[in-house]
Structures are given as C-alpha cells and as structure tokens.
Design an enzyme around this catalytic site. Sequence first.
Site, PDB file in Angstrom:
ATOM      1  N   TYR A  57     -11.987   7.892   8.744  1.00 45.06           N
ATOM      2  CA  TYR A  57     -11.873   6.745   7.842  1.00 45.06           C
ATOM      3  C   TYR A  57     -13.148   5.925   8.027  1.00 45.06           C
ATOM      4  CZ  TYR A  57      -6.821   7.583   7.285  1.00 45.06           C
ATOM      5  OH  TYR A  57      -5.596   8.119   6.994  1.00 45.06           O
ATOM      6  N   TYR A  90       0.419   4.525  12.698  1.00 45.55           N
ATOM      7  CA  TYR A  90      -0.081   5.709  11.981  1.00 45.55           C
ATOM      8  C   TYR A  90       0.818   6.922  12.225  1.00 45.55           C
ATOM      9  CZ  TYR A  90      -3.479   8.610   9.554  1.00 45.55           C
ATOM     10  OH  TYR A  90      -4.079   9.439   8.627  1.00 45.55           O
ATOM     11  N   PRO A  94      -2.956   4.373  -0.341  1.00 49.45           N
ATOM     12  CA  PRO A  94      -2.932   5.591   0.477  1.00 49.45           C
ATOM     13  C   PRO A  94      -3.642   5.481   1.823  1.00 49.45           C
ATOM     14  CG  PRO A  94      -4.416   5.858  -1.397  1.00 49.45           C
ATOM     15  CD  PRO A  94      -3.718   4.551  -1.586  1.00 49.45           C
ATOM     16  N   LYS A 102       1.092   6.702   4.176  1.00 50.35           N
ATOM     17  CA  LYS A 102       2.499   6.395   4.403  1.00 50.35           C
ATOM     18  C   LYS A 102       3.447   6.732   3.236  1.00 50.35           C
ATOM     19  CE  LYS A 102       2.470   5.004   8.557  1.00 50.35           C
ATOM     20  NZ  LYS A 102       2.158   6.337   9.069  1.00 50.35           N
ATOM     21  N   HIS A 110      -2.804  16.979  14.445  1.00 48.19           N
ATOM     22  CA  HIS A 110      -3.938  16.089  14.712  1.00 48.19           C
ATOM     23  C   HIS A 110      -3.534  15.049  15.746  1.00 48.19           C
ATOM     24  CE1 HIS A 110      -6.813  16.792  11.103  1.00 48.19           C
ATOM     25  NE2 HIS A 110      -6.263  17.916  11.508  1.00 48.19           N
TER      26      HIS A 110
HETATM   27  P1  RFL Z   1       6.885  11.571  -6.844  1.00 52.21           P
HETATM   28  O1  RFL Z   1       6.158  12.533  -6.014  1.00 52.21           O
HETATM   29  O2  RFL Z   1       6.127  10.756  -7.813  1.00 52.21           O
HETATM   30  O3  RFL Z   1       8.019  12.388  -7.604  1.00 52.21           O
HETATM   31  C1  RFL Z   1       8.772  11.825  -8.667  1.00 52.21           C
HETATM   32  C2  RFL Z   1       9.241  12.952  -9.556  1.00 52.21           C
HETATM   33  O4  RFL Z   1      10.036  12.407 -10.597  1.00 52.21           O
HETATM   34  C3  RFL Z   1       9.623  12.974 -11.834  1.00 52.21           C
HETATM   35  N1  RFL Z   1       9.971  11.994 -12.892  1.00 52.21           N
HETATM   36  C4  RFL Z   1      11.046  12.117 -13.699  1.00 52.21           C
HETATM   37  N2  RFL Z   1      11.994  13.039 -13.777  1.00 52.21           N
HETATM   38  C5  RFL Z   1      12.963  12.873 -14.714  1.00 52.21           C
HETATM   39  N3  RFL Z   1      12.996  11.801 -15.579  1.00 52.21           N
HETATM   40  C6  RFL Z   1      12.057  10.837 -15.522  1.00 52.21           C
HETATM   41  N4  RFL Z   1      12.082   9.784 -16.349  1.00 52.21           N
HETATM   42  C7  RFL Z   1      11.025  10.974 -14.554  1.00 52.21           C
HETATM   43  N5  RFL Z   1       9.938  10.242 -14.229  1.00 52.21           N
HETATM   44  C8  RFL Z   1       9.319  10.869 -13.222  1.00 52.21           C
HETATM   45  C9  RFL Z   1       8.155  13.210 -11.677  1.00 52.21           C
HETATM   46  O5  RFL Z   1       7.661  14.212 -12.590  1.00 52.21           O
HETATM   47  C10 RFL Z   1       8.097  13.688 -10.218  1.00 52.21           C
HETATM   48  O6  RFL Z   1       8.283  15.075 -10.102  1.00 52.21           O
HETATM   49  O7  RFL Z   1       7.722  10.526  -5.942  1.00 52.21           O
HETATM   50  P2  RFL Z   1       8.460  10.734  -4.545  1.00 52.21           P
HETATM   51  O8  RFL Z   1       9.314  11.964  -4.548  1.00 52.21           O
HETATM   52  O9  RFL Z   1       9.070   9.423  -4.234  1.00 52.21           O
HETATM   53  O10 RFL Z   1       7.296  11.047  -3.501  1.00 52.21           O
HETATM   54  C11 RFL Z   1       6.330  10.058  -3.197  1.00 52.21           C
HETATM   55  C12 RFL Z   1       4.981  10.704  -2.853  1.00 52.21           C
HETATM   56  O11 RFL Z   1       4.647  11.623  -3.865  1.00 52.21           O
HETATM   57  C13 RFL Z   1       3.881   9.664  -2.697  1.00 52.21           C
HETATM   58  O12 RFL Z   1       4.360   8.526  -1.984  1.00 52.21           O
HETATM   59  C14 RFL Z   1       2.654  10.201  -1.932  1.00 52.21           C
HETATM   60  O13 RFL Z   1       2.009  11.212  -2.636  1.00 52.21           O
HETATM   61  C15 RFL Z   1       1.647   9.072  -1.666  1.00 52.21           C
HETATM   62  N6  RFL Z   1       0.417   9.545  -1.021  1.00 52.21           N
HETATM   63  C16 RFL Z   1       0.396   9.801   0.336  1.00 52.21           C
HETATM   64  N7  RFL Z   1       1.519   9.699   1.084  1.00 52.21           N
HETATM   65  C17 RFL Z   1       1.503  10.035   2.417  1.00 52.21           C
HETATM   66  O14 RFL Z   1       2.565   9.920   3.071  1.00 52.21           O
HETATM   67  N8  RFL Z   1       0.364  10.507   3.063  1.00 52.21           N
HETATM   68  C18 RFL Z   1      -0.796  10.642   2.362  1.00 52.21           C
HETATM   69  O15 RFL Z   1      -1.761  11.122   2.939  1.00 52.21           O
HETATM   70  C19 RFL Z   1      -0.835  10.257   0.963  1.00 52.21           C
HETATM   71  N9  RFL Z   1      -1.951  10.392   0.245  1.00 52.21           N
HETATM   72  C20 RFL Z   1      -0.748   9.722  -1.782  1.00 52.21           C
HETATM   73  C21 RFL Z   1      -1.932  10.137  -1.116  1.00 52.21           C
HETATM   74  C22 RFL Z   1      -0.757   9.515  -3.171  1.00 52.21           C
HETATM   75  C23 RFL Z   1      -1.922   9.691  -3.883  1.00 52.21           C
HETATM   76  N10 RFL Z   1      -1.849   9.479  -5.284  1.00 52.21           N
HETATM   77  C24 RFL Z   1      -2.433  10.326  -6.239  1.00 52.21           C
HETATM   78  C25 RFL Z   1      -0.943   8.500  -5.829  1.00 52.21           C
HETATM   79  C26 RFL Z   1      -3.103  10.312  -1.809  1.00 52.21           C
HETATM   80  C27 RFL Z   1      -3.119  10.063  -3.193  1.00 52.21           C
HETATM   81  C28 RFL Z   1      -4.451  10.196  -3.900  1.00 52.21           C
HETATM   82  C1  PHB Z   2      -5.172  13.235   2.139  1.00 52.08           C
HETATM   83  O1  PHB Z   2      -5.499  14.188   2.872  1.00 52.08           O
HETATM   84  O2  PHB Z   2      -4.964  13.378   0.933  1.00 52.08           O
HETATM   85  C2  PHB Z   2      -5.045  11.876   2.730  1.00 52.08           C
HETATM   86  C3  PHB Z   2      -5.130  11.730   4.101  1.00 52.08           C
HETATM   87  C4  PHB Z   2      -5.016  10.468   4.664  1.00 52.08           C
HETATM   88  C5  PHB Z   2      -4.834   9.379   3.844  1.00 52.08           C
HETATM   89  C6  PHB Z   2      -4.723   9.529   2.484  1.00 52.08           C
HETATM   90  C7  PHB Z   2      -4.841  10.789   1.917  1.00 52.08           C
HETATM   91  O3  PHB Z   2      -4.738   8.141   4.407  1.00 52.08           O
END
Ligand code: RFL
Ligand code: PHB
Length: 393
Positions: free
Chosen positions: A204, A388, A296, A300, A76
């Site tokens: 957005y 971004y 989100p 990042k 993108h």
């Molecule tokens: P995770 O992915 O939460 O993984 C942590 C892992 O640890 C396990 N765990 C344990 N294991 C053993 N013992 C324990 N006591 C434990 N407690 C937990 C869990 O089961 C899991 O497998 O953290 P990590 O690896 O630091 O990764 C971070 C990312 O997952 C997170 O920052 C992103 O998903 C955030 N996020 C986004 N980030 C982006 O860079 N671009 C995006 O577009 C974006 N969109 C989003 C998002 C997060 C969202 N939600 C649901 C929070 C959109 C959403 C809706």
């Molecule tokens: C997504 O596709 O899940 C997404 C994309 C951009 C964002 C957050 C989530 O800023």
Amino acid sequence: MAAQSRTQVGIIGAGPAGLLLARLLKVHGIDSVILEQRDRTYVEGRIRAGVLEQGMVALMEEAGVADRLHREGLVHDGVEIAVRGRPFRIDFRGLTGKAVVVYGQTEVTKDLITARLAGDGPIVWNADDVALHDVESARPLLSYHCEGERRELACDFIAGCDGFHGASRPSIPADKIAIYERVYPFGWLGILADVPPCSHELIYASHERGFALASMRSHTRSRYYVQCNLDDELDAWPDARVWDELKLRLGERAAAQITTGPSIEKSIAPLRSFVAAPMRHGRLFLAGDAAHIVPPTGAKGLNLAASDVHYLCRALVAHYRTGSDALLERYSDMALARVWKAERFSWWMTTMLHNLYDPTSFEAQMQLAELEYLAASQAAQTAMAENYVGLPY
Ligand code: RFL
Ligand code: PHB
C-alpha cells in the site's frame, strides 16, 4: 396467472453473500432459492476483491467449499506500507498470530456456484424486475420475470443479498431506515495482468502523485490499483501510463521488480463509505453490500458480507431448529457492531493513504504524522494488524 413456487428462504443476488448464505443454510438442512438478475458467465467473470480474513476462510470450510482455496490461496503474513517510496512492514503473524489469504472473489464465487449447482437448489439466472411484497407479514413474496413469464416465490424469509444497486434496500420505507454515507473525491483505477507480482506481499503506497496498491491473484497474475480522478476516462490511462505511475508511486525497490504486460482487465471504481441501519425490515434481512459499502483500502467488503451471512445463518438455523427468533431480533445489531468497526478501519486507511489535501495544509501534515507514527510504533502497527486480519465475529 403467475407461476408459483415456495421455499423457506428467498435469496436475492448470487454474489458472495447470497451464495455463501445459501450453501450454509443447506448444510443445516434449510432450503432456499436464489434469484439473480445476471447470467452465470457475467457473475463468474466479475473482478473484485482478493483478500480473505480467517473468519471468511473458516466459513468456506464450514460450507464445505474450501479445498481449492487451501490449495491455491496464498497465505500472507504481513503487508508493506510505502510512504513516498520508503517501505516498512506490518507483521500480521508476529503482532496478532494471524494471517490473511489472497484468493480472488471470482474464485470464491465459482466454488460456491459449483457447490450450489451440484444439488443444493436452484439459482434462477436472468431474473428480471425482482420485487418484494408483504415483507411486514408472516408470508413475504418475491415476484420476478424470467423466460418471458411472471413468476412468484413465496417464502418464510427474504435475504436481500443484491449488492449496493439491488432492489432490497430501496424496498424499505425511507422512514424505517437511516443512511450514513461518505463519498470520496477520487477513484481507483484497477488493472489485472498475467505477470508475476512485484513483491511477495501487498504494498500500500502513499505518494505525492497519489495512492497505489500492488496486489495479486496468484504467482503469475497481478492486480494493481492507482488513485485517479473520478471523472477520468479509461482512454486517458493506456497501460504504459498505469505502469509508469505504479513505478513512481510504489517506490524504487518495487519498481525494479515490476514486470509489465498487457492488462486483461481495466476499470475505474468510485470509493464510498455507506451504512443503512437497521439491516432488517419485517421478514427482509439485508446482508453484504446491500446494507453497507466500504472503500476498498482495508480489503473489508467481501469479508463483511461473510460475517453478516454468519450471523444471519445462525439466526435462521435457530428459528427452524428451536422456534426461537431471539437471534433474528438481534441480527441487525450484531452485524452492525462489526460493520461499524470495519467502516472505521476502511475510512482510516483511506484517509491516511490517499492524496487528499493541499500539501501545505495542516491536514497533509497530520497524514504524514499518522504514517510516521505507524512506521515507528508497535502499538499502532498492532492496531492496524488486528483490524486487517479481521476482528472476531
Ligand atoms: P455483490 O457481489 O454486489 O453481489 C450482489 C449480486 O446481486 C445481483 N443483483 C440482483 N439480483 C436480482 N435482482 C436485483 N435487482 C439485483 N441487483 C443486483 C448482482 O448481479 C450480484 O450478483 O454483493 P455481495 O454479495 O454483498 O458481496 C460484496 C462484495 O462483492 C464486495 O463487498 C467486495 O467485492 C468489495 N471489495 C473487496 N472486498 C474485500 O473484502 N477485499 C478486497 O480486497 C476488496 N477489493 C472490492 C475490492 C470491490 C471492488 N469494486 C469493484 C467495488 C476491490 C474493488 C475494485
Ligand atoms: C485486490 O487484490 O483486489 C485488493 C487487495 C487489497 C485491497 C483491495 C483490493 O485493499
């Protein structure tokens, strides 16, 4: 007696941070064991992020797991911002020479798990009650329960990659860690649907009815979000209501292009800014959501997990190759310098785009002025674009 084993780096958590760290360490000949509290199906099924910075893509390449990402990821070159239905474009490529790649976190996770299980080392699924011991000593230890027995894992270092609700950060004494936090007074309702996206770039949208985001996972799978109340129940958001709100908030042109269909996932996520500092205690190093959370809006979170892992891996490689701990000593400062800038950007995007204030208030006028400035100023657009696409590591 607990069953005992030993490794160089004990990694808690098989999210993107833990899996990427394990893979990169292996590329440099360093062994690790990953302890994950959930099972593989659950971890591979979690729907989360979708936007990868160049730096994260480069790390996936370095880890030797970027083939599918290059085949299936969507490059993108910009995004649209719609203010009360009127869109303008931020041209990432033109303003910074860089782009982002849309490729689901779910796919990143699957690719890393496949590589790990092809011979890199174990992932212990369903590891319960993971506890950290002696992290201030030279011989830290992890204990956990699995398959009905208590086990112990001795390691040189522990990487706390267990997300926001994990065991690592709470194991650090409260007087050794500072917490900075902002909780936002709204949530994001997200839906995933097997319908073509309404636009070839993300939109957005800032609207009187609340923020909305049109995103995607592929040419046939869309991901949409709408700002909702924190106490809303999913029942209050049948698919038809979500589609109606999206059409209103995203603007007429996008509305005309929306293909509706049944949601295959629907969830509400709270929004939070959070930083724990330092990201190290003795031989425990925190990485990813275990140390920091961003709302989100700036896409990042996953990308910050990747940059932490980059700094940590480099520091561990230096330790094992040269015996120097200089980079381990600097890990927290280096990671946090980047984290704080992404926190600022995510907070700015969130505050600018959401429905936060009484429309008659001064703050609401400031929001509109900010958006109008962004729409008209190349300098403002460049500042947004460079954040971004990702600041340098
Ligand atoms: P995770 O992915 O939460 O993984 C942590 C892992 O640890 C396990 N765990 C344990 N294991 C053993 N013992 C324990 N006591 C434990 N407690 C937990 C869990 O089961 C899991 O497998 O953290 P990590 O690896 O630091 O990764 C971070 C990312 O997952 C997170 O920052 C992103 O998903 C955030 N996020 C986004 N980030 C982006 O860079 N671009 C995006 O577009 C974006 N969109 C989003 C998002 C997060 C969202 N939600 C649901 C929070 C959109 C959403 C809706
Ligand atoms: C997504 O596709 O899940 C997404 C994309 C951009 C964002 C957050 C989530 O800023």
